[in-house]
Write a protein that holds these residues in place. Structure first.
Motif, short mmCIF file in Angstrom:
data_model
loop_
_atom_site.label_atom_id
_atom_site.label_comp_id
_atom_site.label_asym_id
_atom_site.label_seq_id
_atom_site.Cartn_x
_atom_site.Cartn_y
_atom_site.Cartn_z
N VAL B 9 0.67 -1.05 0.05
CA VAL B 9 0.03 0.02 -0.10
C VAL B 9 0.96 1.11 0.06
CG1 VAL B 9 -1.76 1.43 1.30
CG2 VAL B 9 -1.71 -1.32 1.37
N ARG B 10 0.66 2.03 -1.01
CA ARG B 10 1.42 3.43 -0.97
C ARG B 10 0.42 4.47 -1.70
NH1 ARG B 10 4.67 5.34 -4.62
NH2 ARG B 10 4.65 3.49 -5.87
N ILE B 11 -0.08 5.32 -0.59
CA ILE B 11 -1.16 6.12 -0.91
C ILE B 11 -0.99 7.63 -0.65
CG2 ILE B 11 -3.60 6.72 -0.50
CD1 ILE B 11 -4.02 3.97 0.68
N VAL B 12 -1.09 8.49 -1.70
CA VAL B 12 -0.98 9.87 -1.34
C VAL B 12 -2.60 10.52 -1.95
CG1 VAL B 12 -0.05 12.43 -1.88
CG2 VAL B 12 1.34 10.25 -1.90
N LEU B 13 -3.21 11.09 -0.87
CA LEU B 13 -4.70 11.66 -1.06
C LEU B 13 -4.62 12.86 -0.39
CD1 LEU B 13 -7.41 11.02 -2.15
CD2 LEU B 13 -7.98 10.04 0.17
N LEU B 20 -3.67 12.58 3.36
CA LEU B 20 -2.92 11.23 3.74
C LEU B 20 -1.90 10.77 2.94
CD1 LEU B 20 -4.01 8.89 5.21
CD2 LEU B 20 -5.17 8.12 3.05
N ASP B 21 -0.80 10.27 3.62
CA ASP B 21 0.46 10.07 2.99
C ASP B 21 0.94 8.95 3.47
OD1 ASP B 21 2.85 9.95 1.70
OD2 ASP B 21 3.41 11.98 1.72
N GLY B 38 -9.77 10.45 12.63
CA GLY B 38 -9.16 11.46 11.50
C GLY B 38 -7.90 11.52 11.58
N SER B 39 -7.22 10.31 11.79
CA SER B 39 -6.06 10.12 11.37
C SER B 39 -5.83 9.21 10.04
CB SER B 39 -5.18 9.21 12.27
OG SER B 39 -5.84 7.82 12.61
N GLY B 40 -6.93 8.87 9.35
CA GLY B 40 -6.92 8.60 8.14
C GLY B 40 -7.03 6.80 8.06
#
Lengths: 221, 236
Positions: B9-13, B20-21, B38-40
């Protein structure tokens, strides 16, 4: 009393409700489930018949479906009869009156579905279409049924657009609403009163049914 | 069954309120996702399931790419990710059996799907609910049916979003044991979002701690420097 106009009204309203259901449910699904440019415009266009003057609506129908229009001409060469000033015209008029009710009520019913349920269906392997038909629609059936009853009630009594588009041809396009008008004009009040009572009772019964269907039941689901 | 593959999983949103990174690996077994609300955490699950499209990154299971910023992402229904929502999201108009068979591949004949659903309900000890609808279930029963539905679809990955939060302690322990058994058998990469230390230590192998959209710590569940009360504090 001549039952013809009442029977014609029922026939026209039944076909119009079916047409409005097919088109209206599709449009409602689009508006409820998708964000896209022009969405508000579609909403406005499908709501407009509720408030637009019937003569204006009738004018548009005559322009787009009249005998000299492309659609009207195509229809006539296919079926041998014109759309306007026939029962088909009355059906078109009633459908236009019923559509906004279907779109508005069905959309509201579809939007009430918990979005998590639709997402759950998707994660379980359902396409958007399958999730729509197996989860969203079944959960909205009561709302959809109520919408169709409202649509029928509206369709059975259309006057203005019907008069513009189908005319008032006895035995051909004279629906109950038009017959009431003609009876009053001719001072046949008893005949008018009978039809008024029948239509009133029917519409009230339908509205009562709609109320029952849309009332929240505590043990529902 | 693709048991054995890692979920990467590698996510930048970017959203209006925060970014969220995150990047982490989910091995077969249970990775606990910890963090304050709220931490994603939920967004991370949403991206993995295909509900939310990240702006950048890559999500893959073994050699299957589910999301890559340069390509169209694999639609939700083709990822075969079982997602047990906090609300469970059982279909209220369907019986337990229909709920469970909903996720079983439709290439399998209907009778076989029904039998599988029955088996799975029985394994989760709610076989007697097969013909009943969710509004008649107790909290624990609903949870068992929701888990049966998730297991029956033979998922490639399992996402558990605080599914045990509404249960009392006794029922919870029993259920955790059963989920543990299934996980040990199926070896599917699993993410468990929870606020509870005992759930984390009962099921978890690995912990990923999130804060404000970033991974602040990763550790094995038995890492001596990772004390559970600390986790609990972080969860609040």
């Amino acid at each position: 009393m001549d039952l013809g106009p009442l029977l014609l009204s029922f026939e026209v309203a039944t076909i119009a409700t079916l047409l409005a259901a097919v088109v209206g449910i599709a449009v409602a699904a689009l508006l409820a489930n998708y964000r896209f440019p022009g969405r508000d415009l579609i909403d406005v266009v499908f709501t407009a018949p509720m408030v637009m003057p019937p003569t204006v609506l009738g004018y548009y129908v005559l322009v787009t479906l009249g005998r000299r229009s492309v659609l009207g001409h195509a229809f006539e060469s296919l079926t041998g009869t014109s759309i306007v000033f026939t029962m088909t015209g009355a059906v078109v008029a009633a459908t236009i009156g019923a559509l906004p009710l279907v779109v508005k009520s069905v959309r509201a019913a579809l939007e009430q579905t918990d979005p998590t349920l639709i997402l759950a269906a998707r994660t379980l392997g359902a396409t958007k279409l399958r999730a729509f038909f197996t989860v969203q629609v079944p959960l909205a059936t009561r709302g959809i049924a109520a919408a169709l009853m409202l649509a029928f009630a509206r369709a059975v009594g259309d006057f203005g657009v019907t008069l513009m588009v189908a005319g008032d041809i006895p035995g051909k396009t004279r629906t109950a609403s038009l017959a009431i008008y003609s009876a009053i004009q001719a001072q046949h009040e008893r005949e008018a009163t009978t039809m008024v009572v029948i239509l009133t009772v029917m519409v009230l019964a339908l509205l009562y049914g709609v109320g029952k269907l849309t009332a929240r039941r505590p043990d529902d689901r | 069954m693709s048991g054995g593959d890692n979920l990467s999983v590698r996510i930048v949103l970017h959203t209006r309120s925060f970014t969220l990174d995150v990047a982490f690996e989910v091995k077969p077994g249970v990775t606990v996702l910890f963090g304050p609300s709220g931490s994603g955490k939920s967004r991370t699950l949403g991206c993995i399931a295909g509900i939310v499209r990240p702006d950048k990154g890559r999500i893959s299971l073994g050699s299957d790419v589910w999301f890559d910023e340069t390509r169209a992402s694999l639609p939700i229904q083709r990822r075969r990710v079982a997602y047990v929502f906090q609300s469970l999201a059982l279909f209220p108009h369907m019986t337990a059996e229909d709920n469970v068979s909903y996720g079983i591949a439709r290439t399998i004949p209907k009778a076989e799907r029904r039998a599988t659903a029955h088996d799975m309900l029985a394994k989760m000890r709610v076989g007697h609910l097969a013909d009943r609808k969710p509004h008649t279930f107790s909290g624990g029963e609903a949870q068992r049916v929701a888990l049966a539905r998730a297991f029956a679809m033979k998922p490639k990955a399992l996402l558990l979003d605080e599914p045990f939060s509404a249960l009392d302690a006794g029922v919870k322990l029993e259920l955790l044991a059963e989920v543990g058994d299934w996980l040990a058998r199926e070896r599917v990469p699993t993410i468990l979002v929870t606020h509870h230390a005992e759930e984390a230590s009962a099921l978890g192998d690995h912990v990923v701690m999130l804060e404000k959209g970033r991974v602040v710590r990763e550790a094995a569940i038995d890492d001596p420097t990772l004390s559970l009360p600390k986790i609990r504090a972080a969860a609040k």
